[in-house]
Motif scaffolding. Structure first.
Motif, PDB file in Angstrom:
ATOM      1  N   ASN A   1       0.828  -1.208   0.000  1.00 39.30           N
ATOM      2  CA  ASN A   1       0.000   0.000   0.000  1.00 39.30           C
ATOM      3  C   ASN A   1       0.863   1.260   0.000  1.00 39.30           C
ATOM      4  O   ASN A   1       0.570   2.234  -0.706  1.00 39.30           O
ATOM      5  CB  ASN A   1      -0.947   0.016   1.196  1.00 39.30           C
ATOM      6  CG  ASN A   1      -2.158  -0.860   0.969  1.00 39.30           C
ATOM      7  OD1 ASN A   1      -2.556  -1.096  -0.165  1.00 39.30           O
ATOM      8  ND2 ASN A   1      -2.731  -1.335   2.060  1.00 39.30           N
TER       9      ASN A   1
ATOM     10  N   ARG B   1       3.945   1.593  -1.149  1.00 40.53           N
ATOM     11  CA  ARG B   1       4.593   1.727  -2.457  1.00 40.53           C
ATOM     12  C   ARG B   1       3.614   2.189  -3.523  1.00 40.53           C
ATOM     13  O   ARG B   1       3.966   2.953  -4.416  1.00 40.53           O
ATOM     14  CB  ARG B   1       5.220   0.407  -2.879  1.00 40.53           C
ATOM     15  CG  ARG B   1       6.473   0.085  -2.098  1.00 40.53           C
ATOM     16  CD  ARG B   1       7.140  -1.134  -2.664  1.00 40.53           C
ATOM     17  NE  ARG B   1       8.338  -1.434  -1.906  1.00 40.53           N
ATOM     18  CZ  ARG B   1       9.269  -2.265  -2.325  1.00 40.53           C
ATOM     19  NH1 ARG B   1       9.121  -2.905  -3.463  1.00 40.53           N
ATOM     20  NH2 ARG B   1      10.321  -2.485  -1.592  1.00 40.53           N
ATOM     21  N   ALA B   2       2.353   1.728  -3.436  1.00 42.21           N
ATOM     22  CA  ALA B   2       1.354   2.153  -4.396  1.00 42.21           C
ATOM     23  C   ALA B   2       1.052   3.632  -4.246  1.00 42.21           C
ATOM     24  O   ALA B   2       0.849   4.341  -5.240  1.00 42.21           O
ATOM     25  CB  ALA B   2       0.086   1.326  -4.225  1.00 42.21           C
ATOM     26  N   ARG B   3       1.045   4.141  -3.026  1.00 39.90           N
ATOM     27  CA  ARG B   3       0.816   5.578  -2.808  1.00 39.90           C
ATOM     28  C   ARG B   3       1.983   6.406  -3.316  1.00 39.90           C
ATOM     29  O   ARG B   3       1.792   7.531  -3.765  1.00 39.90           O
ATOM     30  CB  ARG B   3       0.563   5.846  -1.339  1.00 39.90           C
ATOM     31  CG  ARG B   3      -0.788   5.360  -0.874  1.00 39.90           C
ATOM     32  CD  ARG B   3      -1.032   5.722   0.566  1.00 39.90           C
ATOM     33  NE  ARG B   3      -2.295   5.123   1.005  1.00 39.90           N
ATOM     34  CZ  ARG B   3      -2.586   4.884   2.254  1.00 39.90           C
ATOM     35  NH1 ARG B   3      -1.713   5.202   3.209  1.00 39.90           N
ATOM     36  NH2 ARG B   3      -3.726   4.342   2.586  1.00 39.90           N
TER      37      ARG B   3
ATOM     38  N   VAL C   1       3.863   5.724  -5.876  1.00 40.41           N
ATOM     39  CA  VAL C   1       3.822   5.734  -7.341  1.00 40.41           C
ATOM     40  C   VAL C   1       2.827   6.782  -7.835  1.00 40.41           C
ATOM     41  O   VAL C   1       3.047   7.462  -8.837  1.00 40.41           O
ATOM     42  CB  VAL C   1       3.477   4.330  -7.892  1.00 40.41           C
ATOM     43  CG1 VAL C   1       3.207   4.365  -9.377  1.00 40.41           C
ATOM     44  CG2 VAL C   1       4.603   3.365  -7.570  1.00 40.41           C
ATOM     45  N   GLU C   2       1.730   6.947  -7.119  1.00 40.58           N
ATOM     46  CA  GLU C   2       0.718   7.936  -7.517  1.00 40.58           C
ATOM     47  C   GLU C   2       1.267   9.296  -7.300  1.00 40.58           C
ATOM     48  O   GLU C   2       1.299  10.209  -7.945  1.00 40.58           O
ATOM     49  CB  GLU C   2      -0.551   7.768  -6.665  1.00 40.58           C
ATOM     50  CG  GLU C   2      -1.280   6.482  -6.915  1.00 40.58           C
ATOM     51  CD  GLU C   2      -2.430   6.297  -5.944  1.00 40.58           C
ATOM     52  OE1 GLU C   2      -2.593   7.121  -5.029  1.00 40.58           O
ATOM     53  OE2 GLU C   2      -3.157   5.321  -6.091  1.00 40.58           O
TER      54      GLU C   2
END
Length: 69
Positions: free
Chosen positions: A62, A64-66, A68-69
Motif C-alpha cells: 500500500n 509503495r502504491a501511494r 507511485v501515484e
C-alpha cells in the motif's frame, strides 16, 4: 495387504493406556502435558509470525502504491 495386516496386529497388541496422553487421565502436572502446552504455544507463535508477515507485506504494498501515484 501386508502393511494393513501388520498395522492391525500392532494396534491390537498395544495396550490402550499407551495410546492416551497423561492429560486424558487427569495428570495435568506431568512433563508430557507441559511439553504439549509449549508445543501449542510454539505453533501459535509461528502462525502469528506468518500472519504478521502477511500484514506487513500488504502495508508495504500500500505504501509503495501511494508513492507511485
Amino acid at each position: 495387504m501386508m502393511p494393513r495386516l501388520t498395522a492391525t496386529i500392532v494396534l491390537l497388541a498395544v495396550p490402550r493406556a499407551a495410546l492416551a496422553c497423561p492429560v486424558c487421565f487427569g495428570q495435568n502436572d506431568s512433563p508430557l502435558a507441559s511439553a504439549m502446552n509449549l508445543g501449542i504455544l510454539a505453533m501459535l507463535g509461528v502462525v502469528g509470525a506468518v500472519l504478521a508477515g502477511f500484514g506487513l507485506f500488504i502495508v508495504n504494498l500500500n505504501r509503495r502504491a501511494r508513492l507511485v501515484e
